[in-house]
Motif scaffolding. Sequence first.
Motif, PDB file in Angstrom:
ATOM      1  N   GLY A  42       0.815  -1.205   0.000  1.00 37.09           N
ATOM      2  CA  GLY A  42       0.000   0.000   0.000  1.00 37.09           C
ATOM      3  C   GLY A  42       0.848   1.254   0.000  1.00 37.09           C
ATOM      4  N   SER A  43       1.892   1.264   0.832  1.00 38.02           N
ATOM      5  CA  SER A  43       2.779   2.432   0.908  1.00 38.02           C
ATOM      6  C   SER A  43       3.507   2.663  -0.410  1.00 38.02           C
ATOM      7  CB  SER A  43       3.792   2.239   2.042  1.00 38.02           C
ATOM      8  OG  SER A  43       3.149   2.069   3.285  1.00 38.02           O
ATOM      9  N   LEU A  44       3.968   1.565  -1.031  1.00 36.84           N
ATOM     10  CA  LEU A  44       4.681   1.686  -2.308  1.00 36.84           C
ATOM     11  C   LEU A  44       3.765   2.187  -3.416  1.00 36.84           C
ATOM     12  CD1 LEU A  44       6.826  -1.595  -2.264  1.00 36.84           C
ATOM     13  CD2 LEU A  44       7.680   0.757  -2.084  1.00 36.84           C
ATOM     14  N   PHE A  45       2.533   1.690  -3.437  1.00 36.75           N
ATOM     15  CA  PHE A  45       1.587   2.080  -4.477  1.00 36.75           C
ATOM     16  C   PHE A  45       1.243   3.570  -4.384  1.00 36.75           C
ATOM     17  CE2 PHE A  45      -2.971   2.419  -5.833  1.00 36.75           C
ATOM     18  CZ  PHE A  45      -2.738   2.287  -7.198  1.00 36.75           C
ATOM     19  N   VAL A  46       0.858   4.018  -3.192  1.00 35.22           N
ATOM     20  CA  VAL A  46       0.514   5.432  -3.001  1.00 35.22           C
ATOM     21  C   VAL A  46       1.745   6.307  -3.237  1.00 35.22           C
ATOM     22  CG1 VAL A  46      -0.305   7.168  -1.356  1.00 35.22           C
ATOM     23  CG2 VAL A  46      -1.365   4.911  -1.415  1.00 35.22           C
ATOM     24  N   GLY A  47       2.898   5.859  -2.734  1.00 35.56           N
ATOM     25  CA  GLY A  47       4.128   6.619  -2.913  1.00 35.56           C
ATOM     26  C   GLY A  47       4.494   6.783  -4.376  1.00 35.56           C
ATOM     27  N   ALA A  48       4.324   5.699  -5.160  1.00 43.05           N
ATOM     28  CA  ALA A  48       4.648   5.761  -6.586  1.00 43.05           C
ATOM     29  C   ALA A  48       3.721   6.719  -7.326  1.00 43.05           C
ATOM     30  CB  ALA A  48       4.556   4.366  -7.205  1.00 43.05           C
ATOM     31  N   LEU A  49       2.419   6.660  -7.019  1.00 43.85           N
ATOM     32  CA  LEU A  49       1.461   7.562  -7.662  1.00 43.85           C
ATOM     33  C   LEU A  49       1.748   9.015  -7.304  1.00 43.85           C
ATOM     34  CD1 LEU A  49      -1.940   5.654  -7.306  1.00 43.85           C
ATOM     35  CD2 LEU A  49      -0.688   6.113  -9.408  1.00 43.85           C
ATOM     36  N   LYS A  50       2.005   9.267  -6.023  1.00 40.13           N
ATOM     37  CA  LYS A  50       2.290  10.635  -5.585  1.00 40.13           C
ATOM     38  C   LYS A  50       3.581  11.155  -6.210  1.00 40.13           C
ATOM     39  CE  LYS A  50      -0.072  10.930  -1.111  1.00 40.13           C
ATOM     40  NZ  LYS A  50       0.115  11.104   0.349  1.00 40.13           N
ATOM     41  N   SER A  51       4.539  10.263  -6.403  1.00 39.91           N
ATOM     42  CA  SER A  51       5.825  10.686  -6.967  1.00 39.91           C
ATOM     43  C   SER A  51       5.723  11.049  -8.435  1.00 39.91           C
ATOM     44  CB  SER A  51       6.860   9.569  -6.786  1.00 39.91           C
ATOM     45  OG  SER A  51       7.100   9.315  -5.421  1.00 39.91           O
ATOM     46  N   VAL A  52       4.988  10.249  -9.206  1.00 42.70           N
ATOM     47  CA  VAL A  52       4.931  10.471 -10.643  1.00 42.70           C
ATOM     48  C   VAL A  52       3.929  11.569 -11.020  1.00 42.70           C
ATOM     49  CG1 VAL A  52       3.123   8.797 -11.220  1.00 42.70           C
ATOM     50  CG2 VAL A  52       4.966   9.262 -12.871  1.00 42.70           C
ATOM     51  N   PHE A 186      -0.331  -2.212 -10.714  1.00 41.00           N
ATOM     52  CA  PHE A 186      -0.071  -2.762  -9.384  1.00 41.00           C
ATOM     53  C   PHE A 186      -1.131  -2.330  -8.363  1.00 41.00           C
ATOM     54  CE2 PHE A 186       4.124  -3.102 -11.357  1.00 41.00           C
ATOM     55  CZ  PHE A 186       4.512  -4.372 -10.941  1.00 41.00           C
ATOM     56  N   ALA A 187      -2.212  -1.695  -8.841  1.00 44.81           N
ATOM     57  CA  ALA A 187      -3.276  -1.235  -7.943  1.00 44.81           C
ATOM     58  C   ALA A 187      -3.866  -2.347  -7.069  1.00 44.81           C
ATOM     59  CB  ALA A 187      -4.378  -0.550  -8.746  1.00 44.81           C
ATOM     60  N   PRO A 188      -4.119  -3.562  -7.595  1.00 41.04           N
ATOM     61  CA  PRO A 188      -4.685  -4.611  -6.732  1.00 41.04           C
ATOM     62  C   PRO A 188      -3.815  -4.909  -5.507  1.00 41.04           C
ATOM     63  CG  PRO A 188      -4.876  -5.236  -9.030  1.00 41.04           C
ATOM     64  CD  PRO A 188      -4.031  -4.000  -9.003  1.00 41.04           C
ATOM     65  N   LEU A 189      -2.495  -5.009  -5.701  1.00 42.08           N
ATOM     66  CA  LEU A 189      -1.601  -5.234  -4.561  1.00 42.08           C
ATOM     67  C   LEU A 189      -1.611  -4.039  -3.624  1.00 42.08           C
ATOM     68  CD1 LEU A 189       1.562  -6.909  -6.158  1.00 42.08           C
ATOM     69  CD2 LEU A 189      -0.007  -7.932  -4.499  1.00 42.08           C
ATOM     70  N   GLY A 190      -1.615  -2.832  -4.206  1.00 43.29           N
ATOM     71  CA  GLY A 190      -1.628  -1.628  -3.392  1.00 43.29           C
ATOM     72  C   GLY A 190      -2.882  -1.521  -2.544  1.00 43.29           C
ATOM     73  N   ILE A 191      -4.045  -1.768  -3.169  1.00 41.13           N
ATOM     74  CA  ILE A 191      -5.317  -1.715  -2.438  1.00 41.13           C
ATOM     75  C   ILE A 191      -5.359  -2.784  -1.354  1.00 41.13           C
ATOM     76  CG2 ILE A 191      -7.812  -1.995  -2.648  1.00 41.13           C
ATOM     77  CD1 ILE A 191      -6.700   0.620  -3.827  1.00 41.13           C
ATOM     78  N   MET A 192      -4.836  -3.960  -1.645  1.00 41.67           N
ATOM     79  CA  MET A 192      -4.789  -5.033  -0.641  1.00 41.67           C
ATOM     80  C   MET A 192      -4.008  -4.566   0.584  1.00 41.67           C
ATOM     81  SD  MET A 192      -3.211  -8.899  -0.975  1.00 41.67           S
ATOM     82  CE  MET A 192      -1.512  -8.299  -1.143  1.00 41.67           C
ATOM     83  N   GLY A 193      -2.847  -3.958   0.370  1.00 41.05           N
ATOM     84  CA  GLY A 193      -2.047  -3.475   1.484  1.00 41.05           C
ATOM     85  C   GLY A 193      -2.716  -2.351   2.240  1.00 41.05           C
ATOM     86  N   LEU A 194      -3.386  -1.440   1.526  1.00 39.17           N
ATOM     87  CA  LEU A 194      -4.043  -0.298   2.169  1.00 39.17           C
ATOM     88  C   LEU A 194      -5.222  -0.725   3.034  1.00 39.17           C
ATOM     89  CD1 LEU A 194      -3.988   2.229  -0.815  1.00 39.17           C
ATOM     90  CD2 LEU A 194      -2.747   2.472   1.346  1.00 39.17           C
ATOM     91  N   VAL A 195      -6.065  -1.607   2.476  1.00 43.15           N
ATOM     92  CA  VAL A 195      -7.241  -2.028   3.242  1.00 43.15           C
ATOM     93  C   VAL A 195      -6.835  -2.894   4.429  1.00 43.15           C
ATOM     94  CG1 VAL A 195      -7.781  -4.153   1.949  1.00 43.15           C
ATOM     95  CG2 VAL A 195      -9.608  -2.857   3.017  1.00 43.15           C
ATOM     96  N   ALA A 264      -2.687  11.625  -5.587  1.00 36.21           N
ATOM     97  CA  ALA A 264      -2.296  10.283  -6.025  1.00 36.21           C
ATOM     98  C   ALA A 264      -3.235   9.745  -7.093  1.00 36.21           C
ATOM     99  CB  ALA A 264      -2.263   9.331  -4.832  1.00 36.21           C
ATOM    100  N   ASN A 265      -4.478  10.258  -7.110  1.00 35.04           N
ATOM    101  CA  ASN A 265      -5.455   9.736  -8.070  1.00 35.04           C
ATOM    102  C   ASN A 265      -5.436  10.476  -9.407  1.00 35.04           C
ATOM    103  OD1 ASN A 265      -7.265   7.471  -7.722  1.00 35.04           O
ATOM    104  ND2 ASN A 265      -8.931   8.843  -8.312  1.00 35.04           N
ATOM    105  N   ILE A 266      -4.616  11.509  -9.523  1.00 37.61           N
ATOM    106  CA  ILE A 266      -4.530  12.251 -10.790  1.00 37.61           C
ATOM    107  C   ILE A 266      -4.159  11.329 -11.956  1.00 37.61           C
ATOM    108  CG2 ILE A 266      -3.145  13.959 -12.053  1.00 37.61           C
ATOM    109  CD1 ILE A 266      -3.217  15.708  -9.549  1.00 37.61           C
ATOM    110  N   PRO A 267      -3.130  10.473 -11.839  1.00 36.34           N
ATOM    111  CA  PRO A 267      -2.813   9.569 -12.950  1.00 36.34           C
ATOM    112  C   PRO A 267      -3.960   8.626 -13.302  1.00 36.34           C
ATOM    113  CG  PRO A 267      -0.992   9.670 -11.389  1.00 36.34           C
ATOM    114  CD  PRO A 267      -2.149  10.341 -10.734  1.00 36.34           C
ATOM    115  N   VAL A 268      -4.692   8.159 -12.286  1.00 41.51           N
ATOM    116  CA  VAL A 268      -5.836   7.270 -12.516  1.00 41.51           C
ATOM    117  C   VAL A 268      -6.903   8.006 -13.321  1.00 41.51           C
ATOM    118  CG1 VAL A 268      -7.654   5.913 -11.405  1.00 41.51           C
ATOM    119  CG2 VAL A 268      -5.376   5.990 -10.384  1.00 41.51           C
TER     120      VAL A 268
END
Length: 411
Positions: A42-52, A186-195, A264-268
Amino acid sequence: MSNFIKRWNQLSLVKRIIIGLIVGIILAVTIPNVAKPITIFGSLFVGALKSVAPILVFFLVTSAISQHKSGQKTTMKSVIILYLLGTFLAGLVAVIVSFMFPVTLTLGAGIESITPPGGVVEVLKTLLLNVVDNPVKALYNANYIGILSWALLLGLALKNAPESTKTMISNASDALSQIVRWVINFAPLGIMGLVFDTIATQGIKSLLSYGQLLLVLVGSMLFVSLVVNPIITFIMIRQNPYPLVLKCLKDSGITAFFTRSSAANIPVNMRLCDELGLDKDSYSVSIPLGATINMAGAAITISILTLAAVNTLGIQVDIGTALILSLLSAVSACGASGVAGGSLLLIPLACSLFGIPNDVAMQVVGVGFVIGVIQDSCETALNSSTDVLFTAVSEFAEWRKEGKKIVIPKK
């Protein structure tokens, strides 16, 4: 294994996210201690979205403006009007719902020392200062108002540049968009970690005592999502609004709910705009702008928690003051992203309208932090999905005038 990966990739992204969500819930309920390491996803997913996201927005906007031809149509004017109208109507809905279902709070001692803005002028001042922020600092701090202003200026300055220069910027924009597509896979893994992290660390016990408040908050956000926004959409495109509304909620709202970050949701959202066939020159500006000023969920949070404090203290509110609160919450919400702490720290500003002392208002902020797991998730889902909705509605309205058929992809 190769067959499994092939079948997995054939599933739609939303289905994969739902699977990740279910797995995260099961692991959090059954083996929270053993499965704790998956929170890193979850941390990696959100971090990657926020970074890019900041650098993506910068290059997309610069490329779009530099290649914009004089006389070329854009829908930015109607998008901005819809953003402001939607935010005001959300605040108005929240006020009406608060009158229909009044909520009171149990206020105790104050919370840790944090400083809210002193007034609307301070909020607007912060917003304006963000426009002229140092460009490197704006990118580093993900200040999207600053990023947009510098990207617009650079794009205008490059309008007369050689085509090779414009092509290089466009290629950089396309490369960053490809990186975003890789990250979103990688959203499914990210969401799994976040929830998993949310359920394992927060639970729902601390939220039970605030059940009525949460019902009013979430109910208001659902009403805006499923009634107010569809009405606006129907008026603009004159056809059944729900396929578009529900697609935006499904493809944008779900990820925003769990990432709890409009940035973080801007790319989405940009990926969804591309899928809807929208003009890249328009959405590359309107989506990051929406993440800053389109704050229907924030307006609802500010209005409802403020009126909860008013009810708790037994203060009488007339219709005129309620309308002023709707307008104040809308203006304040537009500046929420420029204030540390987001919408919750703007509650004391709204409370000052009723003469509520700052120490009491800060206790209301404390209540907001307690219910933030649900409140902030729903708020972000509403805000972010509406960014795409209003961007699409503005362009589809132009399509309707030109006689073009509006088709919403079902996948």
